[in-house]
Every structure is written in C-alpha cells, then in structure tokens.
Scaffold this active site. Sequence first.
Site, short mmCIF file in Angstrom:
data_model
loop_
_atom_site.label_atom_id
_atom_site.label_comp_id
_atom_site.label_asym_id
_atom_site.label_seq_id
_atom_site.Cartn_x
_atom_site.Cartn_y
_atom_site.Cartn_z
CG ASP A 242 3.22 0.37 -2.74
OD1 ASP A 242 4.10 1.23 -2.61
OD2 ASP A 242 3.36 -0.68 -3.40
CD GLU B 114 4.44 4.90 -4.48
OE1 GLU B 114 5.65 5.08 -4.74
OE2 GLU B 114 3.98 3.79 -4.16
#
Length: 602
Positions: free
Chosen positions: A275, A312
């Site tokens: 993330d 990401e």
Amino acid sequence: MIFKVWAPKATAVEVDVAGAADVADVAVGGQADQGDRGEPGDGGVPGVLGERRAMSRGEGGWWSAEVAEAGHGTRYAFVVDGDGPYPDPRSRRQPEGIFAHSAVYDHARFTWSDHDWKGRDLRGAVIYELHVGTFTPEGTFVAAIEKLPHLVELCVDFVEVMPVAPVPGGRNWGYDGVDLYAVNETYGGPDGLKSFVDACHRAGIGVILDVVYNHLGPSGNFLHPFGPYFSGFAGSYWGEAVNLDGPGSDEVRRYFIGNAVQWLRDYHIDGLRLDAVHALHDRRATHLLAELSEEVDTLACSVGRPLSLIAESDLNDPRMIRPLEAGGLGMTAQWDDDVHHALHCAVSGEGHGYYADFTDLTALAKVLTAGVLHDGSYSSFRERSHGGSFAGVPGHRLVACLQNHDQIGNRPAGDRLPMAALKLGAGLLLTSPFTPMLFMGEEWGARSPFLFFSDHVEPQLRESEGDRRGREFDGFGYAWDAPDPSDEETFLRSKLDWSEVKEEAHWSLLCWYRDLIALRKALPELSDPRLDRVRVEADPLGKWLLMWRGALAVTVNFSPESVTLPLPEGTVLLASDEPVVADGEGLRLPGQAMVIYRTTPS
C-alpha cells in the site's frame, strides 16, 4: 517455550502469562463482543491478570524468558518498565481483539493440502480484488471459499485480498490495521486465512495479500513503548511516518520484512500488494523496497514458486519496477492509476479533480501505448510536471483497472460505473497490454456501493471519522456528502448482493466479462505486453477509438449513434451488441458498442 520481544531502551521487561491452557477458538467468523475486549487506554491492554515473569536482556535490545508450560493458545502480553501489559508487536493472534492479550499461535498445527501448487506468474494473469467483509453476506473466509467456483468460471488467475490485519471494532477497510503479524478474527483468524489460501490453490487460483507498511492505524497501536518504530513526524495524511532510516531502524526494517516473509512462507501467499509506497520515508542507499525484493527473491528460490511484489505508487517512476541489477527497486509490478483515469473519463464523461488531464481520447491513446500519461508532462492536479517515461517496460508490469476499492470508495456515495460504461471499459481493459484487475462485483455490474466504513472504539475517533474523510478529499472536486463511516448501515450497504447475478442484465454483463477473459487467454495478441506493438487511432471528436493488437482490431464506439470504421475485410470475434455489419464500407458499430475484429490477411 521462549518468549522474545525487542525493547532496546527498556530497563525492565516482563511477560504477563495469562494462562497456559489453549485459548478456546473463536467461532469462524466470530469475535468477542466489544465489552469482552475492554476499553483502550494509556495503560496497555486490559484482561485477566496472569503471572508476570522477568525477562532477560540479550544482544541488540532483545529480551527473552522461558515459560515451560506455555504453548499454542497461551495468552500473554508484555510489561515495559512497569507500563502495560501490551500485546506482542509480533503477535500472531489476537483472539479477543486489539486491546487484549496476544495468543501463542503455532503455524505447524495447520494441515495444508496444496502440495501440488507450483505458484502462478503475474505475466498473462487477471487479478480479482475483494474485501472479505463485504464479498459475502457472512463476511468470512469460509463464506468466500464458497464463492470460488464463480471465480473459476470467470477464469481469473489471482484474488487480491484487501488487508486482513486486526482493526478496531468489527468492520473496516483494513488500512487501520495494527498487530501486523495477526489476522482479523472477524474474518476467521489465521486458520481462516490459511483455509482460504489452501482452497484457492486447489481451485488453481493464486492469492495476493494487500499489506500496509507506511503507517499503522490510530487505535490499538502499542508499538511506541517498545522501540523507535516511528520517525516522529506525519509521514502522510494517514499517520506517523515509520522509522526506516533513523536510529534503531535496522530492527524496524526487519520487523516489516519479516512480516512480508511470514505471509509468503507460512500462509503460502503468492504475492503482496504494498500500500502507498510513496509514503515510505527512506533515505538510505538501499531502499526498503529493494531490500524486501531481495529477501523475497531469495525466499522464492527456497519455496520453489514465483512470488510477486506489487507496489501502489503515485510517483509514475519506472525505477519502481526496474530490476535490482539494473538499479531499480525490483518490484514485480505497480498499480497504474493513469490507465484507470483515462478509461474512467472515456466511459463516464467525468473530468473533475485529478481526471482533468484525462478527458480527451488522446490521453487514453497515450496510456495504451506508453503506459502512463504523465511521463514528465505537466499535471494540472499537482500543478507541476510529474512522472517519467516507461519506454521499454513490458505492460504486464503495470496493473490496470477500470474500478478498484479506492476509485469507488473514495467517491462520497461509493457509486460504481453503470453497466454501459463497464461494458466498454472492460472491453478495452481486458484487451490491453497491461495486467488487468477487476473489483468484486464489477463483472456483473453490482448495484451495491462500496462505501468507506470503520468502527473505531474511541468516541473522539468514531465521531470525527466522517469529517476527517471529507478533509482528505478537499480539492478533489467532490461535494462531500458521504454517509457516516461509523454507522453499521454504511458497512451493510457495501456488501455484494449475489442474487443480482440471476437477473438478465447482470447475467449478460457477466457473460461479456467471461467471454473477454476467455478470448484474452485464447489469443496471444491480446496478452502481448509489448507497448511498442500497440497502435491506437482516436476520433478527434471523441466518438470512437481503434486499438490494434497485431492483426486484431479492438473497436469502441463511445457515442450513442452508430459509426462506421473503414477496416479491411475480416471476421468479428466478439461483439458487445448486435447488429454489427462488416461490408465493403468497413465495420459498422451501434451506439456504445465494442467489437473485436480480426482482419483477413491480404
């Protein structure tokens, strides 16, 4: 057994053993009531007081104590310089939630049946993202297993599971996780996750787990008393920066790398989605991601199956996916928001906020051939130039989507694209050179929204969550009028309604998705990742787009009126709507239709 904990600045550490008997397993999908977990406080976790035993300080600030009678299920916590007790920073199980004692968990007690699983490579794959709590009415790993036949028939290669670390309360997206080595008991705990992975592997599906290393949740984070896990400044909108390059950071880095290795080794996970890596503050010569990549490559050699790391990243920096030996960070792939934005604008007509630069079809044409729009060009949303060139990067290293949890859930109403938009957008996505990813329910045009929801225990966090969320998206072009994230109804509305699949319109769209994926897997031209082999023609008026994949013409008519494209003779392989006429004038497409067409060699 021997209890160990890292607390380099402590002068005294004790282990609080609350009982040597096995912890009674919480029923799969269950969790102790909030009242059983106690209320959070500055003094550590509540719970049954047990026998405290002094721990001995060892090398590097590691403390240890042997408790012969402890074993699988034993509840325990740590007392640091008289404060606590606190859960184990490396707790593998929190049976009664994040404000209670940890429990010893023995990975060897689980019996696997995936011995023939050889892993799955990301190349040529289709990913399916899901949130365990809303994927089924029950919201558990066991219930998700029952839906695997649907995913097998859809012919996806990986499921990407949103974060499963323990969170406050009973519902959360997962990005407020703490106790990063444990698994949310609401979903089924560690055995539940292993059962899900085992079942996926038996069904021929790999598993990617979403993990969060750039921050921890604001509630139940008890790492501060143990050591310098944090840098002392706000690393992002979501929380304090993790200490990756300051004093004591060697062990902090090992904490996160060890966590990644645990999922891949002990849970048989096939890949990790990392993330918001742009929020990792690391000024070392060897970035955490490069160190992690090296460790994971080594592990892949040991376990004998491919292991993927998907970042990401908001940077549009090709170094993210450049190999270590070429000076890159060694990620297998990265999410590509530019593809999403261009597709979204083409099928929705929206152009607010960060969509502003993507409204023209020329933007879609560029991302389909160059991977990104912003490759050093000016970004009006950021008010600066942004990104670098991805020339020479194979498309399979870019994970692209039409929808995902962020792009739906970051809208105030959590609304999804309508079916007509999904039909065209999915057609382009699933014939593109990228690694396509679907979001749960997209394949049948689910009507349920995917809203932002949480269940914070502390009143101040619970009451301010809605306002905090609105401030996060200030300037994004939304009139922020979202339902209360803390209201249980917000969570319940986000659950998929599987009965929709039986309705004709939803079933028709599902068949379209199945046909697209099947065609992608049958025709090498459609999975070819070489961006320099893709040719795109776009109508200056924004009505149609033509993407060439070898001798295959992927034609899309975005306008409500029919259009005729001057194509040579050929064969219609797949069409979203009838009639489609291939005659001497070319290929005629009805309004808002898509056709995949093979030209006849001359």
